[in-house]
Design a protein around this motif. Structure first.
Motif, PDB file in Angstrom:
ATOM      1  N   MET A  32     -16.605 -28.970 -26.014  1.00  0.00           N
ATOM      2  CA  MET A  32     -15.138 -28.954 -26.161  1.00  0.00           C
ATOM      3  C   MET A  32     -14.471 -30.138 -25.459  1.00  0.00           C
ATOM      4  SD  MET A  32     -14.542 -24.893 -25.490  1.00  0.00           S
ATOM      5  CE  MET A  32     -12.774 -24.883 -25.736  1.00  0.00           C
ATOM      6  N   TRP A  36     -12.646 -33.286 -26.875  1.00  0.00           N
ATOM      7  CA  TRP A  36     -11.438 -33.007 -27.678  1.00  0.00           C
ATOM      8  C   TRP A  36     -10.277 -32.566 -26.794  1.00  0.00           C
ATOM      9  CZ3 TRP A  36     -12.680 -35.446 -31.723  1.00  0.00           C
ATOM     10  CH2 TRP A  36     -14.035 -35.506 -32.064  1.00  0.00           C
ATOM     11  N   LEU A  37     -10.527 -32.572 -25.472  1.00  0.00           N
ATOM     12  CA  LEU A  37      -9.468 -32.215 -24.516  1.00  0.00           C
ATOM     13  C   LEU A  37      -9.180 -33.406 -23.605  1.00  0.00           C
ATOM     14  CD1 LEU A  37     -10.891 -28.691 -23.558  1.00  0.00           C
ATOM     15  CD2 LEU A  37      -8.895 -29.139 -24.999  1.00  0.00           C
ATOM     16  N   ALA A  94     -11.216 -28.808 -30.354  1.00  0.00           N
ATOM     17  CA  ALA A  94     -11.914 -28.319 -29.154  1.00  0.00           C
ATOM     18  C   ALA A  94     -12.441 -26.898 -29.378  1.00  0.00           C
ATOM     19  CB  ALA A  94     -10.974 -28.353 -27.950  1.00  0.00           C
ATOM     20  N   SER A 129      -7.739 -26.565 -33.993  1.00  0.00           N
ATOM     21  CA  SER A 129      -8.060 -27.168 -32.706  1.00  0.00           C
ATOM     22  C   SER A 129      -9.497 -27.666 -32.753  1.00  0.00           C
ATOM     23  CB  SER A 129      -7.912 -26.127 -31.598  1.00  0.00           C
ATOM     24  OG  SER A 129      -8.665 -26.536 -30.470  1.00  0.00           O
TER      25      SER A 129
END
Ligand code: PLP
Length: 359
Positions: free
Chosen positions: A20, A23-24, A227, A225
């Motif tokens: 994740m 993507w953050l 993430a 999203s």
């Protein structure tokens, strides 16, 4: 604190968290790009979602598509309301997401009874005129594994489609063969909260519930999203790779916990059961007092949704328990990251605290 509530949610796998993180990331790395934008960072994010979709699909049968949703609750609502059924048949032990969506659909709802073992009988017949049948793969409160393949066949014989809530089974058991629609939730298989999926067999038509930008093939508008998708995908890959190892670990934990709870009654069948769910009762047990005596143990008095409502669990009532018996039941849920010593300590303390109540 010892966590024993794996049916309510599971710890995030470190591998899912790693997947994740890109993507953050901050403004420079462009991991924040909108996956529905046609520029390069957008296309990169879209590719991550495509990969995650393929990864989640490894937990599902072939011959269908995965639509990402915000939760399994949303996926189940999409499956039921999106079919616009006139007659729906649901088991009495379904999750509230199925029971309430069926009630809200305006369809006639027939209840499929379970036995005192918590199982829908394999030879259940589905009345002609039924459009949709919903039976879950593994019950969230008592862990019983339903005969989904046989029930899907019975649904098809009656001309109905079969919806399977596989939230508690996905990543632990082989996929629900024969189903036309399958709902999953990432946070029950060591993925992140806030994302679920609906698998739709090719050729099954659904109307969207959420309208807007036309994402997910027009079935579920809204920006995805990357993430959450990537975390779900990584958790699915890990669950698939570790399926046997996780099941063996849970079976060992089950054996030692059952020994410690000798004399307590098991709610639900033992043979057809996910062994990470130990739902037990001890007549006369004051569960509220037990939980307040053992605040450093995170176990449950029933399903997380029902606890706090003061109402006895509809699942425990459906298997024939009295209100008193249902209210003297506890659910201990364990899984991949539960350490044997922690589980044994927790079970021994629960048994001792119950004994101190004089029951
Ligand atoms: N179905 C079952 C069997 C569940 O256990 C749950 C969660 O408690 C759900 C559906 C709903 O899942 P979500 O939390 O993703 O909405």
């Amino acid at each position: 604190m010892i966590y024993l509530d794996y049916q309510a949610t599971t710890p995030l796998a470190p591998e899912a968290r790693e997947a994740m993180l890109p993507w953050l990331s901050g403004p420079e790395a462009m991991g924040f790009a909108n996956p529905h934008s046609p520029h390069r960072p957008g296309r990169t994010a879209a590719a991550a979602i495509d990969l995650a979709r393929e990864q989640v699909a490894t937990l599902l049968p072939t011959g269908g598509q995965v639509v990402f949703t915000g939760s399994a609750t949303e996926a189940l609502n999409l499956a039921i309301l999106g079919r616009r059924p006139s007659q729906i048949a649901v088991s009495t032990i379904e999750h509230a997401a199925v029971l309430d969506a069926a009630a809200a659909s305006g369809a006639g709802v027939r209840m499929i009874e379970v036995g005192s073992d918590g199982l829908v009988p394999k030879d259940t017949t589905i009345p002609a005129g039924t459009d949709l049948v919903a039976v879950m793969q593994v019950n969230n409160e008592i862990g019983t594994i339903q005969p989904v393949a046989e029930l899907a066949r019975a649904a098809h014989d009656a001309g109905a489609l079969f919806l399977c809530d596989a939230v508690q089974g996905a990543g632990k058991l082989a996929p629900s063969e024969g189903a036309d629609l399958i709902a999953l939730s990432a946070h029950k298989l060591c993925g992140p909260k806030g994302i679920g999926a609906l698998w739709i067999r090719d050729g099954v038509e659904l109307a969207p519930l959420i309208h807007g930008g036309g994402q997910e093939g027009g079935l579920r508008s809204g920006t995805l999203s990357p993430a959450l998708c990537a975390g779900f995908g990584a958790a699915a890959v890990l669950a698939k790779a570790r399926m046997e190892e996780d099941a063996a670990h849970v079976a060992e934990l089950w054996k030692s916990a059952r020994r410690i709870f000798a004399g307590w009654q098991l709610n639900g069948n033992e043979a057809s059961r996910w062994l990470g769910n130990l739902n037990l009762r001890l007549d006369g047990l004051d569960v509220a007092r037990l939980m307040s005596d053992l605040r450093d143990l995170a176990f449950s008095a029933g399903s997380a949704c029902a606890s706090g409502s003061g109402r006895p669990s509809h699942v425990l009532r459906a298997i024939g328990l009295t209100d008193r018996q249902a209210k003297s039941s506890i659910r201990i849920g364990f899984g991949r990251y539960t350490r044997p010593g922690d589980l044994e300590d927790a079970c021994a303390r629960i048994v001792a605290a119950a004994a101190a109540q004089g029951v």
